[in-house]
Design a protein around this motif. Structure first.
Motif, mmCIF file in Angstrom:
data_model
loop_
_atom_site.group_PDB
_atom_site.id
_atom_site.type_symbol
_atom_site.label_atom_id
_atom_site.label_comp_id
_atom_site.label_asym_id
_atom_site.label_seq_id
_atom_site.Cartn_x
_atom_site.Cartn_y
_atom_site.Cartn_z
ATOM 1 N N ASP A 102 0.849 -1.182 0.000
ATOM 2 C CA ASP A 102 0.000 0.000 0.000
ATOM 3 C C ASP A 102 0.890 1.239 0.000
ATOM 4 O OD1 ASP A 102 -2.262 -1.558 0.050
ATOM 5 O OD2 ASP A 102 -2.310 -1.655 2.250
ATOM 6 N N ALA A 103 0.233 2.413 -0.095
ATOM 7 C CA ALA A 103 0.979 3.667 -0.129
ATOM 8 C C ALA A 103 1.621 3.993 1.218
ATOM 9 C CB ALA A 103 0.052 4.810 -0.554
ATOM 10 N N SER B 192 -3.875 10.630 -17.653
ATOM 11 C CA SER B 192 -4.490 10.533 -16.332
ATOM 12 C C SER B 192 -3.796 11.441 -15.323
ATOM 13 C CB SER B 192 -4.456 9.081 -15.848
ATOM 14 O OG SER B 192 -3.113 8.619 -15.780
ATOM 15 N N TYR C 128 4.122 6.400 -9.569
ATOM 16 C CA TYR C 128 3.168 5.513 -8.893
ATOM 17 C C TYR C 128 2.400 4.680 -9.905
ATOM 18 C CZ TYR C 128 3.828 7.862 -4.361
ATOM 19 O OH TYR C 128 4.333 8.346 -3.203
ATOM 20 N N ASN D 29 -0.888 -1.389 -4.681
ATOM 21 C CA ASN D 29 -2.226 -0.781 -4.701
ATOM 22 C C ASN D 29 -2.098 0.628 -4.113
ATOM 23 O OD1 ASN D 29 -3.475 -3.113 -5.728
ATOM 24 N ND2 ASN D 29 -3.509 -4.012 -3.672
ATOM 25 N N LEU D 30 -1.898 1.614 -4.962
ATOM 26 C CA LEU D 30 -1.638 2.984 -4.534
ATOM 27 C C LEU D 30 -2.818 3.871 -4.938
ATOM 28 C CD1 LEU D 30 2.053 3.213 -5.747
ATOM 29 C CD2 LEU D 30 1.226 2.560 -3.491
ATOM 30 N N CYS D 31 -3.309 4.663 -4.011
ATOM 31 C CA CYS D 31 -4.432 5.574 -4.248
ATOM 32 C C CYS D 31 -3.885 7.002 -4.337
ATOM 33 C CB CYS D 31 -5.470 5.463 -3.136
ATOM 34 S SG CYS D 31 -6.921 6.505 -3.410
ATOM 35 N N LEU D 32 -4.073 7.654 -5.480
ATOM 36 C CA LEU D 32 -3.553 9.006 -5.682
ATOM 37 C C LEU D 32 -4.483 10.080 -5.159
ATOM 38 C CD1 LEU D 32 -2.196 8.615 -9.316
ATOM 39 C CD2 LEU D 32 -0.934 8.470 -7.187
ATOM 40 N N LYS D 33 -5.758 9.765 -4.992
ATOM 41 C CA LYS D 33 -6.721 10.766 -4.509
ATOM 42 C C LYS D 33 -6.520 10.985 -3.012
ATOM 43 C CE LYS D 33 -10.267 9.835 -7.959
ATOM 44 N NZ LYS D 33 -11.662 9.415 -8.181
ATOM 45 N N GLU E 158 -3.943 12.370 -1.536
ATOM 46 C CA GLU E 158 -2.551 12.511 -1.131
ATOM 47 C C GLU E 158 -1.982 13.829 -1.676
ATOM 48 O OE1 GLU E 158 -0.091 9.276 -2.036
ATOM 49 O OE2 GLU E 158 -1.192 7.811 -0.829
#
Length: 601
Positions: free
Chosen positions: A31-32, A85, A104, A157-161, A163
Motif C-alpha cells: 500500500d501507499a 491521467s 506511482y 495498490n496505490l491511491c492518488l486521490k 494525497e
C-alpha cells in the motif's frame, strides 16, 4: 559527480532489496503507507534529479524531473494513458507532484523498468534535460533499470486521490538500512531464499512472454502455409489456362491472316465512303463547338455576377447585426432614463444631454435606412439585368436544339443509305460468304461512330440542364431579395415605435420638472419613512411584475416604496402636500379607514 552516482546506485540497490524482503513477508501486495515503498520512491526521485539541468523562464528557475518522463509518451505510445491521467488530476498543481504520480502509476502497471529503459536507450533526447555526467546518462542508469525489473513481482495498490504529492519532502531515511551484526547471519539464509524466489518469478514472467510470442509465431506460420498451398494451386491452374490460351491464339492468328486478305479489299471501298461522311461530320461539329463556347462564356459572366451579389448580401447582414446592437443600446438608454426621472434637479441637465445624443443616433439610423433603400434598388436593377441575360440564353438554347434536330435528320438519312448498302452487301454475301465477316466489322465501326455522336448530344443536353439549374438559383436570389425587403419593413416599424417612445420620454421629462419641487417637499415630510432608490427595485412590491418601458416605476408618497401604475393609480391629499398625491393601494385603504374612523369619532 562520480561519487554521487555510485552512492545513489548503492542506495537504490539497498532500497529495492529491503522492499522485496518486506513484500515477501507481507504477501507481495503493498500500500501507499508502506515505509520501504515510500523510501524507494524517494531514492528513485533523487536518482532522476541527479544532474538535471535548470530551465530559466520569465517566472523563475524550474528544476523538475517530469520533463524527461513526458518523453516516454512520444517514444512508447503505451504510456499515453499514464500521461493523460496524470494531467487530468485536479489535485496536482506542480510538475514535481505530476512526476511522483507518474512513477506511482508506472509501478502499478509493472512497466516502470520498461519505460525507464526506453529513456536510457535514447540518450540523445535526454541530453536536453540532463548534464553529460548525470546518472541517467552514464552506465549507472542502465544498472538501475536492470534492478527495477525485479519489482515486476510486486503488486502495488496505490491511491492518488487525497494525497498531497506536491508538498512532500523527499528525505532518505537511513535507519531502515542500518541493521545489527547479530541479525545478519540469521537473515542471510532468508535473503538467499527470497533471491531465489524473485529469480524464479522473474524467469516465470519471461517464460510466459516467450510462450505468448511463440504461439503468435505458430499461428502466423500456419496462415502462411495455407496461403502458399492456395497460391500453388492457383499457379497450376494458371499454367493450364496459359497453354490453352496459346493454342487458341495460334488458331486465331491463322484465321486473322485469312480475314485480313479479304478485309483489305473491302476496306478500300469503305474508306472512300467514310471520307465523305467525315467531312459532313466536321462541318456540323464546328458549328456546335462555336455555340458551346458562346454559352460557356455567358455562364462565366453570370457566375461572376452571382458572386458579387453574395458579397453584397453579406454586407447587408453585417449592417443588420449592427442595427440590432444599436437597438439594444437604445433599450439600455431608456432604462437609464427611467431611473433619472426620480433623481434631483442636478441630474436633469445630464438627462437633457442623453436625449440630444439619442436624437443624433435616430438621425444616423434614418440615414442608414436611406442608404439601405438605395442598395436594394441597385439589387433590383441587377436582378432585371440577370433575367434579361437568362432570356438571351434561352433563345440561344433553342437555336442549339434546332441545330441538334438537323443533325438527327442527317443521321436518319445516313441510316437509310446504310440500309440500302447493307441489302446490296447481303446479296454479295450470298455469293461470297467470306466477304460477310469483313462487312460486319465495318458495320460495327459505323455503330461506334453513331454512339459517339449520341454521347456528344447527351453532353449538350447536360449543359442545357445545368443552365436551367442556374436559372433556378437566380430565382432563389430573387426570393432572398424579397425577404430582405420584408426585413427592411420590419426594421422601419421598430424605428417608428422607438420614435414614439422617445416622444413619450420627452413629455415625461417636461412633467418631471414640475414634479421635482413636489418631491423636495415630500422628502421633508417623509424623513421618518424609507425612500427606496430606483436602482434597488426591479419588480413591483405588490404584484411582483418586472419593470420595463411600458411598465414604469412610481413611488408611493406615504410609504416610500416603488409600485407599477396599476398598483398606485390612486391619489389622496396628505398633510405634507398641498394637493392630492399618488398613493399605493394598501396605503389608500389604510388612509381611508383612518379618515372614516376620525370622522366617526
Amino acid at each position: 559527480m562520480m561519487e554521487e552516482r555510485v552512492n545513489l546506485m548503492h542506495m537504490m540497490k539497498l532500497s529495492i532489496k529491503v522492499l522485496l524482503q518486506s513484500a515477501l513477508s507481507l504477501g507481495r501486495s503493498l500500500d501507499a503507507d508502506h515505509a520501504p515503498l515510500q523510501q524507494f520512491f524517494v531514492v528513485l526521485e533523487h536518482c532522476l534529479k541527479h544532474g538535471l539541468r535548470v530551465k530559466k523562464s520569465f517566472i523563475g528557475q524550474n528544476k523538475s524531473f517530469f520533463g524527461p518522463l513526458e518523453l516516454v509518451e512520444k517514444l512508447c505510445p503505451e504510456a499515453s494513458d499514464i500521461a493523460t491521467s496524470v494531467r487530468n488530476l485536479p489535485e496536482l498543481k506542480t510538475a514535481v507532484g505530476r512526476g511522483r504520480a507518474w512513477l506511482y502509476l508506472a509501478l502499478m502497471q509493472k512497466k516502470l523498468a520498461d519505460y525507464l529503459k526506453v529513456l536510457v536507450d535514447n540518450k540523445n533526447l535526454l541530453s536536453e534535460f540532463y548534464e553529460p555526467e548525470a546518472l541517467m546518462m552514464e552506465e549507472e542508469g542502465t544498472v538501475i533499470v536492470g534492478l527495477l525489473v525485479g519489482l515486476n513481482v510486486l503488486d502495488a495498490n496505490l491511491c492518488l486521490k487525497g494525497e498531497d504529492l506536491d508538498s512532500q519532502v523527499g528525505v532518505i531515511d537511513f535507519s531502515l538500512y542500518i541493521k545489527d551484526v547479530q541479525d545478519l547471519d540469521g537473515r542471510k539464509e532468508h535473503e538467499r531464499i527470497t533471491d531465489v524466489l524473485d529469480q524464479k518469478n522473474y524467469v516465470e514472467e519471461l517464460n510466459r512472454h516467450l510462450s505468448c510470442t511463440v504461439g503468435d509465431l505458430q499461428t502466423k506460420i500456419d496462415g502462411l502455409e495455407k496461403t502458399n498451398s492456395k497460391l500453388q494451386e492457383e499457379l497450376s491452374a494458371a499454367t493450364d489456362r496459359i497453354c490453352s490460351l496459346q493454342e487458341e491464339q495460334q488458331q486465331l492468328r491463322e484465321q486473322n491472316e485469312l480475314i485480313r486478305e479479304k478485309s483489305e479489299k473491302s476496306v478500300e471501298i469503305t474508306k472512300q465512303d467514310t471520307k465523305v461522311e467525315l467531312e459532313t461530320y466536321k462541318q456540323t461539329r464546328q458549328g456546335l463547338d462555336e455555340m458551346y463556347n458562346d454559352v460557356w462564356k455567358q455562364l462565366k459572366q453570370e457566375r461572376k455576377a452571382r458572386l458579387e451579389l453574395e458579397k453584397e448580401l453579406e454586407l447587408q447582414i453585417g449592417m443588420k447585426t449592427e442595427m440590432e446592437i444599436a437597438m439594444k443600446l437604445l433599450e439600455k438608454d431608456t432604462h437609464e432614463k427611467q431611473d433619472t426621472l426620480v433623481a434631483l434637479r442636478q441630474q436633469l441637465e445630464e438627462v437633457k444631454a442623453i436625449n440630444l445624443q439619442m436624437f443624433h443616433k435616430v438621425q444616423n439610423a434614418e440615414s442608414s435606412l436611406q442608404q439601405k433603400n438605395e442598395v436594394i434598388t441597385s439589387f433590383e436593377e441587377k436582378t432585371n439585368q440577370v433575367t434579361s441575360s437568362m432570356k438571351q440564353m434561352e433563345d440561344r438554347l433553342r437555336h442549339s436544339e434546332s441545330a441538334r434536330q438537323g443533325a438527327e435528320e442527317r443521321s436518319r438519312k445516313l441510316q437509310q443509305e446504310l440500309g440500302g448498302r447493307s441489302s446490296a452487301l447481303q446479296q454479295q454475301l450470298a455469293q461470297l460468304h467470306e466477304q460477310c465477316a469483313s462487312l460486319e466489322k465495318e458495320l460495327k465501326s459505323e455503330k461506334e461512330q453513331r454512339q459517339a455522336l449520341q454521347r456528344e448530344l447527351q453532353h449538350e443536353k447536360d449543359t442545357s440542364s445545368l443552365l436551367r439549374a442556374e436559372l433556378q438559383q437566380v430565382e432563389g436570389l430573387k426570393k432572398e431579395l424579397r425577404e430582405l425587403q420584408d426585413e427592411k419593413a420590419e426594421l422601419q416599424k421598430i424605428c417608428d415605435e422607438q420614435e414614439q417612445a422617445l416622444q413619450e420620454m420627452g413629455l415625461h421629462l417636461s412633467q418631471s420638472k414640475l414634479k421635482m419641487e413636489d418631491i423636495k417637499e415630500v422628502n421633508k415630510a417623509l424623513k421618518g419613512h424609507t425612500w427606496l432608490k430606483d436602482d434597488e427595485a426591479t419588480h413591483c412590491k405588490q404584484c411582483e411584475k418586472e419593470f420595463s418601458i411600458s411598465r414604469r416605476k412610481h413611488h408611493c408618497r406615504n410609504c416610500g416604496h416603488i409600485f407599477c401604475n396599476a398598483c398606485s393609480s390612486n391619489e389622496l391629499a396628505l398633510p405634507s402636500y398641498p394637493r392630492p398625491v399618488r398613493v399605493c393601494d394598501s396605503c389608500h385603504t389604510l388612509l381611508l379607514q383612518r379618515c372614516s374612523s376620525s370622522a366617526s369619532a
